[in-house]
Write a protein that holds these residues in place. Structure first.
Motif, short mmCIF file in Angstrom:
data_model
loop_
_atom_site.label_atom_id
_atom_site.label_comp_id
_atom_site.label_asym_id
_atom_site.label_seq_id
_atom_site.Cartn_x
_atom_site.Cartn_y
_atom_site.Cartn_z
N UNK A 256 0.83 -1.21 0.00
CA UNK A 256 0.00 0.00 0.00
C UNK A 256 0.86 1.25 0.00
N UNK A 257 1.93 1.26 0.82
CA UNK A 257 2.79 2.43 0.87
C UNK A 257 3.49 2.71 -0.44
N UNK A 258 4.01 1.66 -1.10
CA UNK A 258 4.69 1.85 -2.39
C UNK A 258 3.73 2.36 -3.46
N UNK A 259 2.55 1.75 -3.51
CA UNK A 259 1.57 2.11 -4.53
C UNK A 259 1.01 3.51 -4.28
N UNK A 260 0.58 3.77 -3.05
CA UNK A 260 0.00 5.08 -2.73
C UNK A 260 1.04 6.18 -2.88
N UNK A 261 2.30 5.88 -2.53
CA UNK A 261 3.36 6.87 -2.68
C UNK A 261 3.58 7.26 -4.12
N UNK A 262 3.57 6.26 -5.02
CA UNK A 262 3.73 6.57 -6.44
C UNK A 262 2.54 7.37 -6.96
N UNK A 263 1.35 7.01 -6.53
CA UNK A 263 0.16 7.75 -6.98
C UNK A 263 0.20 9.20 -6.46
N UNK A 264 0.66 9.40 -5.22
CA UNK A 264 0.78 10.76 -4.70
C UNK A 264 1.79 11.56 -5.52
N UNK A 265 2.87 10.91 -5.91
CA UNK A 265 3.89 11.58 -6.72
C UNK A 265 3.33 12.01 -8.09
N UNK A 266 2.50 11.15 -8.66
CA UNK A 266 1.99 11.40 -10.01
C UNK A 266 0.78 12.31 -10.03
N UNK A 267 -0.03 12.28 -8.98
CA UNK A 267 -1.30 12.97 -9.02
C UNK A 267 -1.10 14.49 -9.14
N UNK A 268 -1.59 15.07 -10.18
CA UNK A 268 -1.45 16.50 -10.44
C UNK A 268 0.00 16.97 -10.23
N UNK A 269 0.94 16.12 -10.65
CA UNK A 269 2.39 16.36 -10.56
C UNK A 269 2.90 16.50 -9.12
N UNK A 270 2.17 15.92 -8.20
CA UNK A 270 2.70 15.88 -6.84
C UNK A 270 1.74 16.32 -5.77
#
Length: 501
Positions: A256-270
């Motif tokens: 969950x941490x790896x996936x959510x972290x990547x999504x947070x990085x990508x979402x609206x460029x951060x």
């Protein structure tokens, strides 16, 4: 000495706190300078008077900020009195301390060697007493950390704070029992919360981190670390109306941490993310340092980014809900960290009996400290941070060769540790680690269904491979890792085949 206590008191005064400088208080009480007091009373006489003055102050003080002398904690009365206060350790290494104080009138620190000796003697006391650890940094670092230090007063007794700082930013790490029960009164970020979690964890803890705008559940297991799952989480965040003023909450383990972290990085460029790790492996390792990622069919964590969290909340009481097998698998990351750190942490983890979660608080905090210190020195994995890959080169290959379904992550890393220690020509240490793994009912041999050729092929796809080949982390004794070690392929094959025996 030289750690920045004066800057800390200045920050406290700006925050409206009453402040006391112990050196100034002692000089007023004694009617002479510290240097003169040492000369007249001797160190033993000075320490006795210091214990009286400082002990009495701490016993009656209620609020404010007090800057202790570096040797104040040598007094038992002072140490006992500190139990009712939040103790902040401003870290500094001996070399930097001497650079800052050289030429000043310090009776016990006339040379760099004096400073190194004093720090070596006092360091165990600082580690024992600290409720908050603030790393060496610029003059304003303590000012930035102060709100998190003050938050300790609102959090459950026994909660500890680590201020993590590296090239890309800083964030607070809170470790304690019952943290999630305190979130109604306190949360580290403003803005709305959008939670990524999974079905097992959500019923247990999601209501303790509310209010949540939405709760996105992903299935547990490595299969959820995929580009398709990341796209679905991103679309769910968009459909729920998340903005960059809001933040993601990763509630779960490493996947969950790896996936959510990547999504947070990508979402609206951060977008910011707060990690709430609920497994031992995530509390001792994966929640810190900002590595995010998903797997590709070609390899584990082949797509990812660095995205530091805005905060980490590690509630160690949640470990009590973990199945025994999950707890044991997570312990392998603590074992790896103990091998890397050596010293007190290695002595602690090598003696742990089959796990009692209630006894792991200090291990979680110590492992978090070690990892954050490594990341501070090498955030982007260009050098020192590669030590954290100990056991992971072969371990990741075993995971890939077995389809990410036969072994838990920690179980595969345990096998990888054995292979790495055998490649390190460390038979005694390898035997001890094997004994520890057996004690925790962890696998010490490779299932016969796993194809050695598939493991070796997966090794050649390791994401850290360079043009020269796959570099291993080898370790002949605790606290002595060697990174980027090229090993003869025949020796690697032999180490993997030995796991079948």
């Amino acid at each position: 000495m030289g750690a920045g206590k004066s800057a800390a008191l200045a920050a406290a005064r700006e925050a409206g706190l009453e402040t006391t400088e112990i050196d100034e208080l002692m000089e007023a009480e004694l009617g002479m300078s510290i240097a003169e007091a040492f000369e007249r009373l001797g160190e033993e006489g000075f320490r006795a008077r210091e214990a009286e003055v400082v002990g009495a102050l701490l016993e009656r003080a209620d609020g404010g900020a007090i800057a202790l002398g570096g040797g104040s904690v040598l007094s038992k009365r002072v140490r006992d009195a500190l139990a009712r206060h939040a103790v902040v350790w401003l870290q500094i290494d001996a070399e930097e301390a001497w650079r800052r104080i050289a030429g000043s009138d310090r009776p016990l620190a006339r040379s760099a060697e004096d400073v190194a000796r004093l720090l070596e003697v006092r360091l165990p006391r600082y580690e024992e007493l600290a409720d908050a650890v603030v790393p060496q940094g610029d003059r304003d670092l303590i000012r930035r950390a102060l709100p998190s230090i003050q938050a300790l007063a609102e959090l459950p007794q026994g909660t500890k704070l680590l201020w993590a700082a590296s090239a890309s930013g800083e964030y607070p790490v809170f470790v304690g029992r019952g943290l999630l029960g305190a979130t109604d009164e306190w949360w580290p970020l403003q803005g709305r919360r959008f939670c990524v979690t999974h079905p097992t964890v959500a019923p247990l803890y999601a209501d303790r981190i509310g209010p949540l705008v939405t709760q996105i559940e992903v299935e547990p297991g490595e299969a959820s670390k995929s580009m398709s799952e990341a796209e679905e989480v991103l679309r769910e965040l968009a459909r729920a109306g998340m903005t960059r003023e809001d933040h993601v909450v990763a509630l779960g383990g490493g996947v969950v941490g790896d996936l959510a972290g990547l999504c947070a990085h990508l979402y609206q460029r951060g977008a910011p993310i707060v990690h709430v790790p609920t497994t031992l492996v995530s509390q001792v390792d994966s929640a810190y340092g900002g590595k995010t990622g998903v797997d590709l069919p070609e390899g584990k964590n082949y797509a990812g980014a660095y995205h530091l969290p805005a905060a980490v909340l590690a509630d160690t009481s949640v470990l009590e809900t973990l199945p025994r097998e999950e707890l044991a698998a997570g312990f392998v990351e603590a074992l790896k960290t103990g091998l890397l750190a050596g010293g007190a942490l290695w002595e602690r983890v090598r003696k742990i009996e089959p796990l009692d979660p209630a006894q792991l608080d200090d291990v979680v905090f110590a492992c978090a400290r070690y990892k954050c210190e490594v990341v501070a020195a090498d955030e982007r994995d260009a050098g020192l941070r590669q030590v954290l890959n100990l056991g992971h080169t072969v371990g990741h290959a075993i995971e890939a060769a077995s389809g990410y379904s036969l072994y838990r992550h920690g179980e595969a890393i345990g096998l990888g540790l054995l292979a790495a220690l055998r490649l390190s020509d460390a038979p005694d240490l390898s035997d001890e680690v094997e004994t520890i793994l057996r004690r925790h009912a962890l696998p010490v041999s490779l299932d016969r269904s796993v194809d050695v050729e598939e493991v070796l092929a997966a090794l050649q796809r390791d994401k850290k491979r360079t043009a020269e080949g796959v570099g291993f982390v080898l370790l002949s004794e605790p606290d002595a890792p060697r990174t980027g070690q090229l090993v003869d392929p025949d020796r690697v094959r032999a180490a993997v085949e030995e796991l079948l025996e």
